[in-house]
Design a protein around this motif. Sequence first.
Motif, PDB file in Angstrom:
ATOM      1  N   PRO A  50      50.501  56.615  50.507  1.00 42.17           N
ATOM      2  CA  PRO A  50      50.740  55.221  50.915  1.00 42.17           C
ATOM      3  C   PRO A  50      49.713  54.285  50.273  1.00 42.17           C
ATOM      4  O   PRO A  50      48.528  54.615  50.183  1.00 42.17           O
ATOM      5  CB  PRO A  50      50.582  55.275  52.438  1.00 42.17           C
ATOM      6  CG  PRO A  50      50.897  56.696  52.797  1.00 42.17           C
ATOM      7  CD  PRO A  50      50.360  57.507  51.649  1.00 42.17           C
ATOM      8  N   HIS A  51      50.202  53.124  49.821  1.00 45.60           N
ATOM      9  CA  HIS A  51      49.333  52.196  49.105  1.00 45.60           C
ATOM     10  C   HIS A  51      49.703  50.740  49.401  1.00 45.60           C
ATOM     11  O   HIS A  51      50.801  50.438  49.852  1.00 45.60           O
ATOM     12  CB  HIS A  51      49.375  52.467  47.599  1.00 45.60           C
ATOM     13  CG  HIS A  51      50.760  52.494  47.025  1.00 45.60           C
ATOM     14  ND1 HIS A  51      51.598  53.592  47.170  1.00 45.60           N
ATOM     15  CD2 HIS A  51      51.464  51.588  46.317  1.00 45.60           C
ATOM     16  CE1 HIS A  51      52.748  53.347  46.559  1.00 45.60           C
ATOM     17  NE2 HIS A  51      52.695  52.129  46.039  1.00 45.60           N
ATOM     18  N   ARG A  52      48.749  49.856  49.092  1.00 46.45           N
ATOM     19  CA  ARG A  52      48.921  48.424  49.352  1.00 46.45           C
ATOM     20  C   ARG A  52      48.016  47.642  48.402  1.00 46.45           C
ATOM     21  O   ARG A  52      46.914  48.079  48.087  1.00 46.45           O
ATOM     22  CB  ARG A  52      48.533  48.129  50.806  1.00 46.45           C
ATOM     23  CG  ARG A  52      48.646  46.690  51.188  1.00 46.45           C
ATOM     24  CD  ARG A  52      48.230  46.502  52.627  1.00 46.45           C
ATOM     25  NE  ARG A  52      48.425  45.116  53.023  1.00 46.45           N
ATOM     26  CZ  ARG A  52      47.831  44.553  54.042  1.00 46.45           C
ATOM     27  NH1 ARG A  52      47.011  45.250  54.808  1.00 46.45           N
ATOM     28  NH2 ARG A  52      48.054  43.301  54.339  1.00 46.45           N
ATOM     29  N   PHE A  53      48.481  46.471  47.960  1.00 48.41           N
ATOM     30  CA  PHE A  53      47.722  45.590  47.078  1.00 48.41           C
ATOM     31  C   PHE A  53      47.530  44.240  47.791  1.00 48.41           C
ATOM     32  O   PHE A  53      48.497  43.690  48.318  1.00 48.41           O
ATOM     33  CB  PHE A  53      48.490  45.343  45.770  1.00 48.41           C
ATOM     34  CG  PHE A  53      48.591  46.555  44.882  1.00 48.41           C
ATOM     35  CD1 PHE A  53      47.928  46.580  43.667  1.00 48.41           C
ATOM     36  CD2 PHE A  53      49.339  47.665  45.251  1.00 48.41           C
ATOM     37  CE1 PHE A  53      48.018  47.692  42.836  1.00 48.41           C
ATOM     38  CE2 PHE A  53      49.437  48.774  44.440  1.00 48.41           C
ATOM     39  CZ  PHE A  53      48.772  48.797  43.226  1.00 48.41           C
ATOM     40  N   ARG A  54      46.293  43.716  47.776  1.00 51.94           N
ATOM     41  CA  ARG A  54      46.020  42.420  48.403  1.00 51.94           C
ATOM     42  C   ARG A  54      45.065  41.604  47.547  1.00 51.94           C
ATOM     43  O   ARG A  54      44.057  42.124  47.067  1.00 51.94           O
ATOM     44  CB  ARG A  54      45.374  42.596  49.785  1.00 51.94           C
ATOM     45  CG  ARG A  54      46.234  43.314  50.770  1.00 51.94           C
ATOM     46  CD  ARG A  54      45.696  43.308  52.190  1.00 51.94           C
ATOM     47  NE  ARG A  54      44.278  43.570  52.315  1.00 51.94           N
ATOM     48  CZ  ARG A  54      43.554  43.251  53.383  1.00 51.94           C
ATOM     49  NH1 ARG A  54      44.120  42.643  54.410  1.00 51.94           N
ATOM     50  NH2 ARG A  54      42.281  43.547  53.445  1.00 51.94           N
ATOM     51  N   ASN A  55      45.381  40.325  47.408  1.00 59.49           N
ATOM     52  CA  ASN A  55      44.461  39.406  46.744  1.00 59.49           C
ATOM     53  C   ASN A  55      43.735  38.635  47.841  1.00 59.49           C
ATOM     54  O   ASN A  55      44.289  37.717  48.434  1.00 59.49           O
ATOM     55  CB  ASN A  55      45.205  38.451  45.812  1.00 59.49           C
ATOM     56  CG  ASN A  55      44.264  37.498  45.097  1.00 59.49           C
ATOM     57  OD1 ASN A  55      43.078  37.431  45.408  1.00 59.49           O
ATOM     58  ND2 ASN A  55      44.789  36.744  44.149  1.00 59.49           N
ATOM     59  N   LEU A  56      42.499  38.999  48.093  1.00 62.16           N
ATOM     60  CA  LEU A  56      41.696  38.344  49.124  1.00 62.16           C
ATOM     61  C   LEU A  56      40.925  37.150  48.569  1.00 62.16           C
ATOM     62  O   LEU A  56      40.298  36.423  49.330  1.00 62.16           O
ATOM     63  CB  LEU A  56      40.707  39.350  49.739  1.00 62.16           C
ATOM     64  CG  LEU A  56      41.341  40.607  50.355  1.00 62.16           C
ATOM     65  CD1 LEU A  56      40.258  41.597  50.767  1.00 62.16           C
ATOM     66  CD2 LEU A  56      42.223  40.236  51.519  1.00 62.16           C
ATOM     67  N   ILE A  70      42.868  47.171  46.388  1.00 61.21           N
ATOM     68  CA  ILE A  70      43.900  48.204  46.365  1.00 61.21           C
ATOM     69  C   ILE A  70      43.523  49.279  47.375  1.00 61.21           C
ATOM     70  O   ILE A  70      42.402  49.789  47.360  1.00 61.21           O
ATOM     71  CB  ILE A  70      44.057  48.817  44.957  1.00 61.21           C
ATOM     72  CG1 ILE A  70      44.364  47.731  43.929  1.00 61.21           C
ATOM     73  CG2 ILE A  70      45.154  49.884  44.957  1.00 61.21           C
ATOM     74  CD1 ILE A  70      44.462  48.229  42.492  1.00 61.21           C
ATOM     75  N   THR A  71      44.474  49.587  48.240  1.00 61.53           N
ATOM     76  CA  THR A  71      44.290  50.656  49.219  1.00 61.53           C
ATOM     77  C   THR A  71      45.211  51.800  48.820  1.00 61.53           C
ATOM     78  O   THR A  71      46.420  51.612  48.679  1.00 61.53           O
ATOM     79  CB  THR A  71      44.653  50.176  50.641  1.00 61.53           C
ATOM     80  OG1 THR A  71      43.851  49.030  50.957  1.00 61.53           O
ATOM     81  CG2 THR A  71      44.431  51.269  51.662  1.00 61.53           C
TER      82      THR A  71
END
Length: 183
Positions: free
Chosen positions: A160-166, A138-139
């Motif tokens: 501002p935000h972003r979700f990533r499954n790495l 999570i950013t």
Amino acid sequence: MSDSVGPRLRALRALRGVSQRELAKRCGVTHSSLSLIEQDKVSPSISSLKKILDAIPISVGDFFTMELENTDQVFYRSDELPNIGSGDVVYHLVGANRENRALSFMIETYAAGTDTGREMIAHRGEEAGAVLEGEIEITIGADVRILGPGEAYYFNTNTPHRFRNLGKTPCRLVSCCTPAKNF
């Protein structure tokens, strides 16, 4: 007393999970008297009704003003949760059919290698969530963190935000944001 005393009392007793016999015992009224009141065959005096309500416990005022029937759907099967996500990112929205939702509560699933998009997201409100399975990056602004099961987040969505499954396995989390989004 109002004609609705009996049915209201029966509904309240059922809502509180108290049997007729148990309530009669608690308030010192005979079981048969309580049964007649609930069937609207006998109208209790104010003092008798207060004695019964004290054993629940609830005030006489609250008894007559309390909403005993919920007109909105309360429980949802998994097939009643619409997917408002896109692609391999699944957002199952709880309560989508509620007209005046004050929040959006979702069960989110991110397949391995998926994210919310290249662009950071920002909108008015707050968001919170907790990871159930897998890991999610999570950013939030300049802060970046990878969260795993049992870990949680809470932030102002103006940032501002972003979700990533790495990872190599799906990530499931539950989240809630305000104000409710109309999808």
